[in-house]
Design a protein around this motif. Structure first.
Motif, PDB file in Angstrom:
ATOM      1  N   GLY A 281       0.777  -1.248  -0.006  1.00 20.81           N
ATOM      2  CA  GLY A 281      -0.003   0.072  -0.023  1.00 20.81           C
ATOM      3  C   GLY A 281       0.639   1.452  -0.078  1.00 20.81           C
ATOM      4  O   GLY A 281       0.078   2.439   0.386  1.00 20.81           O
ATOM      5  N   GLN A 282       1.929   1.327  -0.337  1.00 20.33           N
ATOM      6  CA  GLN A 282       3.001   2.386  -0.501  1.00 20.33           C
ATOM      7  C   GLN A 282       4.028   2.243  -1.655  1.00 20.33           C
ATOM      8  O   GLN A 282       4.174   1.263  -2.169  1.00 20.33           O
ATOM      9  CB  GLN A 282       3.690   2.664   0.908  1.00 20.33           C
ATOM     10  N   ALA A 283       4.732   3.202  -1.865  1.00 18.66           N
ATOM     11  CA  ALA A 283       5.667   3.157  -2.892  1.00 18.66           C
ATOM     12  C   ALA A 283       6.730   4.138  -2.270  1.00 18.66           C
ATOM     13  O   ALA A 283       6.669   4.926  -1.344  1.00 18.66           O
ATOM     14  CB  ALA A 283       5.422   4.045  -4.153  1.00 18.66           C
ATOM     15  N   SER A 284       7.923   3.792  -2.840  1.00 20.31           N
ATOM     16  CA  SER A 284       9.239   4.322  -2.208  1.00 20.31           C
ATOM     17  C   SER A 284       9.306   5.769  -2.818  1.00 20.31           C
ATOM     18  O   SER A 284      10.398   5.853  -3.689  1.00 20.31           O
ATOM     19  CB  SER A 284      10.384   3.411  -2.454  1.00 20.31           C
ATOM     20  N   LEU A 285       8.758   6.704  -2.229  1.00 19.95           N
ATOM     21  CA  LEU A 285       8.741   7.980  -2.972  1.00 19.95           C
ATOM     22  C   LEU A 285       9.306   9.201  -1.806  1.00 19.95           C
ATOM     23  O   LEU A 285       8.797   9.063  -0.733  1.00 19.95           O
ATOM     24  CB  LEU A 285       7.122   8.470  -3.215  1.00 19.95           C
TER      25      LEU A 285
ATOM     26  N   PRO B 221      10.678   9.233  -6.556  1.00 20.38           N
ATOM     27  CA  PRO B 221      11.051   7.897  -6.656  1.00 20.38           C
ATOM     28  C   PRO B 221      12.491   8.101  -6.096  1.00 20.38           C
ATOM     29  O   PRO B 221      13.531   8.857  -6.618  1.00 20.38           O
ATOM     30  CB  PRO B 221      11.197   7.335  -8.055  1.00 20.38           C
ATOM     31  N   ALA B 222      13.189   7.412  -5.060  1.00 18.07           N
ATOM     32  CA  ALA B 222      14.299   7.750  -4.421  1.00 18.07           C
ATOM     33  C   ALA B 222      15.519   7.372  -5.079  1.00 18.07           C
ATOM     34  O   ALA B 222      16.465   7.828  -4.798  1.00 18.07           O
ATOM     35  CB  ALA B 222      14.481   7.250  -2.820  1.00 18.07           C
ATOM     36  N   HIS B 223      15.093   6.137  -6.132  1.00 15.25           N
ATOM     37  CA  HIS B 223      16.533   5.591  -6.680  1.00 15.25           C
ATOM     38  C   HIS B 223      16.907   6.339  -7.875  1.00 15.25           C
ATOM     39  O   HIS B 223      17.891   5.757  -8.284  1.00 15.25           O
ATOM     40  CB  HIS B 223      16.084   3.951  -6.622  1.00 15.25           C
ATOM     41  N   LEU B 224      16.029   6.794  -8.581  1.00 17.39           N
ATOM     42  CA  LEU B 224      16.344   7.300 -10.044  1.00 17.39           C
ATOM     43  C   LEU B 224      17.493   8.314  -9.885  1.00 17.39           C
ATOM     44  O   LEU B 224      17.684   9.201  -9.141  1.00 17.39           O
ATOM     45  CB  LEU B 224      15.112   8.302 -10.427  1.00 17.39           C
ATOM     46  N   PRO B 225      18.412   8.085 -10.905  1.00 19.51           N
ATOM     47  CA  PRO B 225      19.547   8.876 -10.781  1.00 19.51           C
ATOM     48  C   PRO B 225      19.362  10.189 -11.303  1.00 19.51           C
ATOM     49  O   PRO B 225      20.020  11.286 -11.052  1.00 19.51           O
ATOM     50  CB  PRO B 225      20.608   8.436 -12.123  1.00 19.51           C
ATOM     51  N   LYS B 226      18.189  10.682 -12.145  1.00 14.49           N
ATOM     52  CA  LYS B 226      17.658  11.750 -12.423  1.00 14.49           C
ATOM     53  C   LYS B 226      16.256  12.126 -11.968  1.00 14.49           C
ATOM     54  O   LYS B 226      15.381  11.327 -12.101  1.00 14.49           O
ATOM     55  CB  LYS B 226      17.889  12.060 -13.839  1.00 14.49           C
ATOM     56  N   PRO B 227      16.143  13.162 -10.996  1.00  9.21           N
ATOM     57  CA  PRO B 227      14.506  13.278 -10.455  1.00  9.21           C
ATOM     58  C   PRO B 227      13.885  13.906 -11.394  1.00  9.21           C
ATOM     59  O   PRO B 227      13.278  15.254 -11.108  1.00  9.21           O
ATOM     60  CB  PRO B 227      14.994  14.283  -9.102  1.00  9.21           C
ATOM     61  N   THR B 228      13.381  13.478 -12.367  1.00  8.12           N
ATOM     62  CA  THR B 228      12.367  13.787 -13.464  1.00  8.12           C
ATOM     63  C   THR B 228      11.148  13.350 -13.497  1.00  8.12           C
ATOM     64  O   THR B 228      10.438  13.351 -14.336  1.00  8.12           O
ATOM     65  CB  THR B 228      13.151  14.038 -14.809  1.00  8.12           C
ATOM     66  N   LEU B 229      10.777  12.650 -12.507  1.00 13.45           N
ATOM     67  CA  LEU B 229       9.477  12.056 -12.296  1.00 13.45           C
ATOM     68  C   LEU B 229       8.931  12.032 -10.880  1.00 13.45           C
ATOM     69  O   LEU B 229       9.615  11.771 -10.217  1.00 13.45           O
ATOM     70  CB  LEU B 229       9.465  10.396 -12.664  1.00 13.45           C
ATOM     71  N   ALA B 230       7.686  12.873 -11.109  1.00 15.88           N
ATOM     72  CA  ALA B 230       7.129  13.178  -9.748  1.00 15.88           C
ATOM     73  C   ALA B 230       5.633  12.611  -9.609  1.00 15.88           C
ATOM     74  O   ALA B 230       4.974  12.740 -10.572  1.00 15.88           O
ATOM     75  CB  ALA B 230       7.006  14.683  -9.373  1.00 15.88           C
ATOM     76  N   VAL B 231       5.466  11.911  -8.387  1.00 18.61           N
ATOM     77  CA  VAL B 231       3.923  11.618  -8.163  1.00 18.61           C
ATOM     78  C   VAL B 231       3.353  12.520  -7.182  1.00 18.61           C
ATOM     79  O   VAL B 231       3.615  12.798  -6.156  1.00 18.61           O
ATOM     80  CB  VAL B 231       3.907  10.079  -7.491  1.00 18.61           C
ATOM     81  N   ILE B 232       2.296  12.947  -7.684  1.00 22.53           N
ATOM     82  CA  ILE B 232       1.331  14.191  -7.058  1.00 22.53           C
ATOM     83  C   ILE B 232       0.277  13.518  -6.585  1.00 22.53           C
ATOM     84  O   ILE B 232      -0.464  12.826  -7.177  1.00 22.53           O
ATOM     85  CB  ILE B 232       1.400  15.418  -7.797  1.00 22.53           C
ATOM     86  N   GLY B 233      -0.038  13.792  -5.290  1.00 22.64           N
ATOM     87  CA  GLY B 233      -1.404  13.465  -4.655  1.00 22.64           C
ATOM     88  C   GLY B 233      -1.410  12.218  -3.950  1.00 22.64           C
ATOM     89  O   GLY B 233      -2.630  11.540  -3.824  1.00 22.64           O
ATOM     90  N   LEU B 234      -0.419  11.226  -4.024  1.00 20.30           N
ATOM     91  CA  LEU B 234      -0.352   9.905  -3.424  1.00 20.30           C
ATOM     92  C   LEU B 234      -0.028   9.989  -1.825  1.00 20.30           C
ATOM     93  O   LEU B 234       0.975   9.575  -1.498  1.00 20.30           O
ATOM     94  CB  LEU B 234       0.645   9.199  -4.087  1.00 20.30           C
ATOM     95  N   ILE B 235      -0.944  10.875  -1.123  1.00 16.55           N
ATOM     96  CA  ILE B 235      -0.730  10.890   0.124  1.00 16.55           C
ATOM     97  C   ILE B 235      -2.109  11.102   0.794  1.00 16.55           C
ATOM     98  O   ILE B 235      -3.173  11.458   0.049  1.00 16.55           O
ATOM     99  CB  ILE B 235       0.143  12.194   0.266  1.00 16.55           C
ATOM    100  N   LYS B 236      -2.184  10.769   2.201  1.00 10.40           N
ATOM    101  CA  LYS B 236      -3.426  10.867   2.823  1.00 10.40           C
ATOM    102  C   LYS B 236      -3.353  11.604   4.016  1.00 10.40           C
ATOM    103  O   LYS B 236      -3.346  11.267   5.303  1.00 10.40           O
ATOM    104  CB  LYS B 236      -4.103   9.605   3.088  1.00 10.40           C
TER     105      LYS B 236
END
Length: 555
Positions: free
Chosen positions: A371-375, A381-396
């Motif tokens: 029920g969660q992702a490593s964000l 995503p904490a492991h990507l070499p380039k921070p160019t993908l963001a997930v918005i709104g996956l939070i409560k």
């Protein structure tokens, strides 16, 4: 002015040789045109980026757009849904709801508000409707460029385009959790059963015996609605829940009373057992939950409270019966735990929540587990070499998701633009792993689910990173009235655009007039109030008490 149901899509072409020139704005793909998707578009435009939003349906609104039929890949709601957060607490930080809107907004008016927002900031021209995102893949040279290849499908035609960044705004109410294996005998049930996602109107319950499984907000709403038409309604809960009314102290909206910086500071300074005791005392001030079979079994970890104004009244009149978990399902009845009696049932509604997934992303990019992702910060995503993908709104958060998503987007866009640098992957992964352990700090509220977090603390963390958190010490010297309103008044979203990048010039006025808009929606009959000497003296002493409290807190 109503918006068109669709906008003609335009073809997106890749940068020459897959590269972006230094004098060109970064191109950002945004997946989903719901509330957080619209905020993401606007934040990109504010920072000079070029967003293209892909929306698989024919209109914007996401969760807030009611349709008579469930649409694949899109959140679904029932006709009677009303917001659980009041309009002053759930608006975009630089775009208040119309003052004549009710304090708690029906879904149709909420959708109109989103359309006003899109019109006001010219967001429609950035949206391609009826366009499904099939895949988002890293380019072969991702470690150098951080670019993504986005494959879309529109009216049977597939296209591919290159983007410098991607913002995923698909939410987490699309994949229903239907744990049928946990209900022995369900396959033999001759009545009707379905997930709450499929529920639209209460007419189907007329003169039926109904069982609703799951006591979240949807399950409770459905049970209460069914009780007006059904022969009998059972609401089954495993762990119980705190139930609160939207109408709080002195008739004020609950979140305008509960969500203040002062109260948040006070709660977080107390040991968790004391906070839990205070919460229980407050919740039971409306009605004793134990006497109604509702008191949570786990009162150490805070579960999201249920917002329902009618439930106690339906229970006390025998229209809704609270039951424990279902032990067994039979052909025309069910057996609850701790009782041998069979209860005849015609319809079962599984209000058992949702899971979430990103079918267009490879698991190596974002992997969903438990029920969660490593964000990092619930976004990157904490492991990507380039921070160019963001997930918005996956939070409560224990607060409105709309201003939370707006603040996430502001911070994320500045990361995508390169203004803010993230820590090394090892540090981000360590922070994510610590959060997953969900260890209690011993102070403040202790949340029971992975995606739940403290609303004000989380927002302030992001605002601090973009230098947009209001400085109360400075305001006390320069604008004491505003400082008092910010600290002791409701933590309305206007505070988040008071300063820093994306500053809104109308923020101060919106804060100082927030109660006027709140009362305008309810004071539809003007009442002449007689002045009271006692009330005037009380106000003076209250003001002095506030000053003493400020002195003690900031000493």
């Amino acid at each position: 002015m109503p918006l068109p149901r669709s906008v003609e899509s335009y073809k997106v072409t890749p940068h020459p040789k897959g590269q972006r020139g230094d004098n060109m704005a970064k191109r950002v793909a945004i997946v989903g045109a719901g509330a957080t998707g619209l905020a993401s578009i606007k934040c990109c435009l504010e920072e000079g980026l070029k967003p293209t939003c892909f929306e698989r349906s024919d209109d914007l609104g996401g969760l807030w757009r009611f349709t008579e039929h469930v649409e694949e890949g899109r959140a679904s709601l029932y006709k009677s849904v009303v917001s659980n957060s009041c309009k002053e607490m759930s608006c975009y930080p630089d775009f208040p709801f119309p003052e004549d809107y009710p304090n708690y907004v029906p879904n149709s008016q909420f959708l109109d508000y989103l359309k006003m927002y899109a019109n006001r900031f010219n967001l429609l021209e950035c949206i391609q409707f009826k366009t499904k995102v099939c895949s988002v893949r890293k380019r072969p040279d991702f470690t150098a460029t951080g670019q993504w290849e986005v494959v879309t499908l529109c009216e049977g035609k597939q296209e591919s385009a290159i983007f410098d960044a991607v913002m995923v705004c698909t939410g987490f109410f699309t994949n229903p959790n239907l744990p049928l294996d946990s209900f022995p005998g369900i396959n033999n049930f001759k009545g009707q059963y379905f997930h709450s996602r499929e529920y639209k109107h209460p007419d189907i319950f007329r003169d039926k015996s109904v069982l609703v499984i799951g006591m979240g907000n949807s399950g409770t709403d459905i049970a209460v609605e069914a009780s007006h038409l059904a022969k009998k309604v059972f609401l089954s809960t495993t762990g119980g829940a705190w139930v609160i009314s939207r109408v709080f102290d002195s008739g004020y909206p609950w979140d305008m009373v509960f969500m203040t910086r002062f109260q948040n500071t006070f709660r977080n300074s107390l040991p968790t057992p004391i906070v839990n005791w205070l919460i229980a005392k407050r919740m039971n001030s409306w009605f004793n939950h134990a006497n109604y079979g509702l008191i949570p079994e786990d009162r150490v970890q805070l579960r999201e409270p249920v917002l329902n104004d009618e439930l106690p009244g339906r229970i006390i009149t025998g229209k809704v019966l609270i039951k424990p978990r279902v032990k067994e399902v039979k052909e025309n009845s069910v057996v609850f735990s701790n009782t041998p009696k069979e209860e005849p049932i015609d319809i079962i509604v599984f209000a058992t929540g949702y899971t979430f997934a990103f079918p267009f992303l490879d698991e190596t990019v974002v992997k969903v587990e438990d029920g969660q992702a490593s964000l990092y910060k619930y976004i990157f995503p904490a492991h990507l070499p380039k921070p160019t993908l963001a997930v918005i709104g996956l939070i409560k958060p224990l607060g409105s998701l709309l201003p939370t998503g707006d603040t996430q987007a502001r911070w994320a866009v500045r990361v995508l633009k390169g203004v803010i640098k993230l820590p090394p992957s090892s540090i981000m992964i360590e922070e994510v792993n610590e959060r997953k352990k969900n260890k209690p700090s011993g102070f403040g509220l202790y949340y029971c689910k992975a995606l739940e977090t403290d609303y004000i603390t989380y927002i302030d963390e992001l605002l601090t990173a973009i230098n947009a958190k209001p400085n109360l010490f400075s305001l006390l010297l320069t604008d004491p009235r505003l400082a008092l309103a910010i600290f002791f008044g409701p933590c309305t979203p206007y505070q988040f655009r008071l300063t820093g990048p994306g500053k809104w010039e109308g923020a101060r006025n919106a804060i100082m007039t927030q109660w006027d808009r709140t009362f305008k929606a309810t004071k539809t009959r003007i009442v002449q109030e007689s002045p009271s000497l006692f009330a005037s003296l009380l106000k003076v002493f209250s003001f002095l008490a506030l000053l003493v409290a400020i002195f003690l807190i900031f000493l």
